[in-house]
Design an enzyme around this catalytic site. Structure first.
Site, PDB file in Angstrom:
ATOM      1  N   GLU A 184      -4.749   2.368  -4.297  1.00  0.00           N
ATOM      2  CA  GLU A 184      -3.291   2.470  -4.249  1.00  0.00           C
ATOM      3  C   GLU A 184      -2.695   1.239  -3.568  1.00  0.00           C
ATOM      4  OE1 GLU A 184      -5.216   2.921  -1.788  1.00  0.00           O
ATOM      5  OE2 GLU A 184      -3.908   3.666  -0.193  1.00  0.00           O
TER       6      GLU A 184
ATOM      7  N   ASP B 262      -2.173   9.503 -10.266  1.00  0.00           N
ATOM      8  CA  ASP B 262      -2.194   8.402 -11.258  1.00  0.00           C
ATOM      9  C   ASP B 262      -0.786   8.064 -11.737  1.00  0.00           C
ATOM     10  OD1 ASP B 262      -4.877   8.253 -10.998  1.00  0.00           O
ATOM     11  OD2 ASP B 262      -5.370   9.088 -12.974  1.00  0.00           O
TER      12      ASP B 262
ATOM     13  N   ASN C  84      -2.495  13.133  -3.777  1.00  0.00           N
ATOM     14  CA  ASN C  84      -3.661  13.581  -4.566  1.00  0.00           C
ATOM     15  C   ASN C  84      -4.049  15.005  -4.179  1.00  0.00           C
ATOM     16  OD1 ASN C  84      -4.323  11.512  -6.302  1.00  0.00           O
ATOM     17  ND2 ASN C  84      -5.606  10.443  -4.813  1.00  0.00           N
TER      18      ASN C  84
ATOM     19  N   ASP D 107       0.857  -1.200   0.000  1.00  0.00           N
ATOM     20  CA  ASP D 107       0.000   0.000   0.000  1.00  0.00           C
ATOM     21  C   ASP D 107       0.892   1.249   0.000  1.00  0.00           C
ATOM     22  OD1 ASP D 107      -3.096   0.764   0.837  1.00  0.00           O
ATOM     23  OD2 ASP D 107      -1.623   2.236   1.539  1.00  0.00           O
ATOM     24  N   ILE D 108       0.579   2.191  -0.910  1.00  0.00           N
ATOM     25  CA  ILE D 108       1.385   3.419  -0.960  1.00  0.00           C
ATOM     26  C   ILE D 108       1.087   4.248   0.297  1.00  0.00           C
ATOM     27  CG2 ILE D 108       1.918   5.497  -2.297  1.00  0.00           C
ATOM     28  CD1 ILE D 108       0.904   4.047  -4.792  1.00  0.00           C
TER      29      ILE D 108
HETATM   30  N1  LIG Z   1      -5.122   9.469  -8.251  1.00  0.00           N
HETATM   31  C1  LIG Z   1      -5.730   8.354  -7.826  1.00  0.00           C
HETATM   32  N2  LIG Z   1      -6.066   8.243  -6.544  1.00  0.00           N
HETATM   33  C2  LIG Z   1      -6.660   7.118  -6.109  1.00  0.00           C
HETATM   34  C3  LIG Z   1      -6.912   6.053  -6.997  1.00  0.00           C
HETATM   35  N3  LIG Z   1      -7.491   5.044  -6.292  1.00  0.00           N
HETATM   36  C4  LIG Z   1      -7.594   5.469  -5.004  1.00  0.00           C
HETATM   37  N4  LIG Z   1      -7.089   6.729  -4.885  1.00  0.00           N
HETATM   38  C5  LIG Z   1      -6.986   7.551  -3.703  1.00  0.00           C
HETATM   39  O1  LIG Z   1      -6.081   6.974  -2.788  1.00  0.00           O
HETATM   40  C6  LIG Z   1      -6.340   7.530  -1.505  1.00  0.00           C
HETATM   41  C7  LIG Z   1      -6.128   6.484  -0.461  1.00  0.00           C
HETATM   42  O2  LIG Z   1      -6.043   7.140   0.770  1.00  0.00           O
HETATM   43  P1  LIG Z   1      -6.166   6.417   2.153  1.00  0.00           P
HETATM   44  O3  LIG Z   1      -6.785   5.081   1.988  1.00  0.00           O
HETATM   45  O4  LIG Z   1      -6.840   7.373   3.103  1.00  0.00           O
HETATM   46  O5  LIG Z   1      -4.721   6.163   2.629  1.00  0.00           O
HETATM   47  P2  LIG Z   1      -3.361   6.934   2.498  1.00  0.00           P
HETATM   48  O6  LIG Z   1      -3.517   8.412   2.327  1.00  0.00           O
HETATM   49  O7  LIG Z   1      -2.572   6.259   1.440  1.00  0.00           O
HETATM   50  O8  LIG Z   1      -2.730   6.679   3.898  1.00  0.00           O
HETATM   51  P3  LIG Z   1      -2.139   5.349   4.493  1.00  0.00           P
HETATM   52  O9  LIG Z   1      -2.617   4.207   3.647  1.00  0.00           O
HETATM   53  O10 LIG Z   1      -2.644   5.244   5.880  1.00  0.00           O
HETATM   54  O11 LIG Z   1      -0.655   5.480   4.417  1.00  0.00           O
HETATM   55  C8  LIG Z   1      -7.756   8.083  -1.556  1.00  0.00           C
HETATM   56  O12 LIG Z   1      -7.709   9.481  -1.473  1.00  0.00           O
HETATM   57  C9  LIG Z   1      -8.282   7.655  -2.920  1.00  0.00           C
HETATM   58  O13 LIG Z   1      -9.116   8.624  -3.508  1.00  0.00           O
HETATM   59  C10 LIG Z   1      -6.559   6.211  -8.365  1.00  0.00           C
HETATM   60  O14 LIG Z   1      -6.746   5.332  -9.208  1.00  0.00           O
HETATM   61  N5  LIG Z   1      -5.962   7.367  -8.733  1.00  0.00           N
END
Ligand SMILES: Nc1nc2c(ncn2[C@@H]2O[C@H](COP(=O)(O)OP(=O)(O)OP(=O)(O)O)[C@@H](O)[C@H]2O)c(=O)[nH]1
Length: 373
Positions: free
Chosen positions: A279, A253, A244, A236-237
């Site tokens: 992500e 993206d 974003n 997980d990123i």
């Molecule tokens: N640009 C983009 N954003 C995405 C995509 N799929 C999911 N996201 C975004 O990824 C974000 C995931 O955030 P969170 O699940 O809150 O987690 P995080 O900010 O990575 O924090 P941690 O996982 O706790 O490190 C959300 O804001 C989604 O909108 C995509 O295909 N493209």
């Protein structure tokens, strides 16, 4: 796999068959089934007429060899031998019917059966060569040289009609065959594209979640047979939402794509990196024990940390948290994924940018963790 390798090419068309298409061996066997009684009938007629001592035994021999060819195919297979023998036999038969003026010369009309069959059962180039050669042979037969050698009994107007009508039929067969091949190619390409779209994520071109689950199931079945363990990395990123929010969705993206590319480079060819959702990524590591999976997880984490993405003049870097789990005896795929998820959760809560390995002890999950540095 690149686009060219994935999509069918004209040169490899005959290796593919689309539903509803008549298989070449079936056509050959059907034609043989029709031709054998016809040949026997004309052999009998030639024997009764008694004028020519060669035609009757020769037609009989063609019937026997044609039947044997199909029999060998039905018993042993060898489709290429089956097809090539059939082409040789019918070419020989039609040449004989033409030059020997069988049935007072009327058997030459059977030449019209040759073009559609040859185009259907062979590659386009073979069809063109055979038809062009056949037509040239017919013109030669009807020329003064042919008159000298074979004395064909046909009138001048019959010869003209025969050559023109056969040329017309050959050209028509060629055009229809090309159209059939083009339709087949586009159908096969469409099927390949649909298959690819159903199994891959459009943003990263990695396997999608459905395909990853299918591969996991396949690996699980292999595990049940050979007991070689396999592992998964759930990735997980970190703090992706912030990327974003700060740089926009397009930058987000690009980051998702870059992580996918790094995953592909950092994994072995036999591994399957997949986009698990948003992500999150899953990497399936076939025949990989816990120690190897742990090392791979750390290598992947370091590679992603080192990679950069340029977006709007900015250089972006991200880190990932990784949960590692290796299938245990008696465990289901669902339970394996659950353990990887729990390990990932622990990696996040331990401060992110690290790898956690799930090790079940007494029905509970403990883990080792670290950055591998
Ligand atoms: N640009 C983009 N954003 C995405 C995509 N799929 C999911 N996201 C975004 O990824 C974000 C995931 O955030 P969170 O699940 O809150 O987690 P995080 O900010 O990575 O924090 P941690 O996982 O706790 O490190 C959300 O804001 C989604 O909108 C995509 O295909 N493209």
């Amino acid at each position: 796999m690149n686009e060219t390798a994935r999509r069918p090419q004209p040169a490899t068309l005959s290796r593919f068959r689309i539903r509803g298409e008549l298989p070449v061996p079936t056509l050959i066997n059907g034609l043989t089934l029709t031709a054998v009684p016809l040949l026997l009938f004309f052999a009998l007629r030639a024997a009764r007429a008694g004028a020519d001592p060669i035609t009757a035994p020769l037609l009989l021999a063609f019937a026997v060899v044609l039947a044997l060819n199909s029999l060998v195919y039905l018993l042993l297979g060898y489709p290429t031998l089956h097809r090539r023998t059939f082409i040789t036999l019918i070419t020989g038969l039609f040449v004989y019917l033409a030059v020997q003026a069988v049935e007072d010369g009327s058997a030459i009309i059977w030449l019209f059966a040759y073009p559609p069959v040859i185009f259907y059962i062979s590659e386009a180039r073979t069809g063109i060569t055979a038809c062009a050669g056949g037509l040239a042979g017919l013109i030669l037969l009807f020329s003064p040289v042919g008159d000298l050698l074979f004395q064909p009994p046909h009138s001048a107007s019959f010869r003209l009609s025969m050559v023109l009508a056969l040329a017309f039929e050959m050209a028509t067969c060629y055009v229809l065959d090309q159209s059939r091949r083009r339709s087949k190619l586009s159908l096969l390409r469409l099927a390949a594209d649909l298959d690819h779209a159903a199994k891959h994520d459009s943003l990263t071109q990695l396997a999608n979640r459905r395909e990853a689950l299918a591969q996991l199931d396949g690996e699980y079945q292999r595990f049940l047979r050979n007991r070689r363990p396999f592992s998964v990395l759930l990735i997980d990123i970190d703090l992706f939402k912030a990327i974003n929010d700060r740089y926009g969705h397009h930058a987000g993206d690009q980051v998702i794509r870059q992580v996918a590319r790094t995953l592909q480079q950092a994994c072995r060819k036999v591994d399957t990196p997949a986009r698990w959702g948003g992500e999150e990524y899953l990497v399936l590591l076939p025949e990989t024990n816990a120690g190897e999976a742990w090392q791979t997880g750390n290598r992947v984490r370091a590679a992603i940390e080192a990679a950069t993405v340029e977006e709007g003049g900015q250089v972006l870097r991200v880190t990932v948290s990784i949960g590692v789990a290796t299938l245990l005896e008696g465990e289901s795929v669902d339970r394996l994924l659950q353990r990887a998820d729990e390990a990932l959760y622990l990696a996040k809560h331990a401060g992110r940018n690290q790898v956690h390995e799930s090790t079940p002890v007494a029905n509970d999950v403990t883990s080792r963790s670290g950055t591998g540095d």
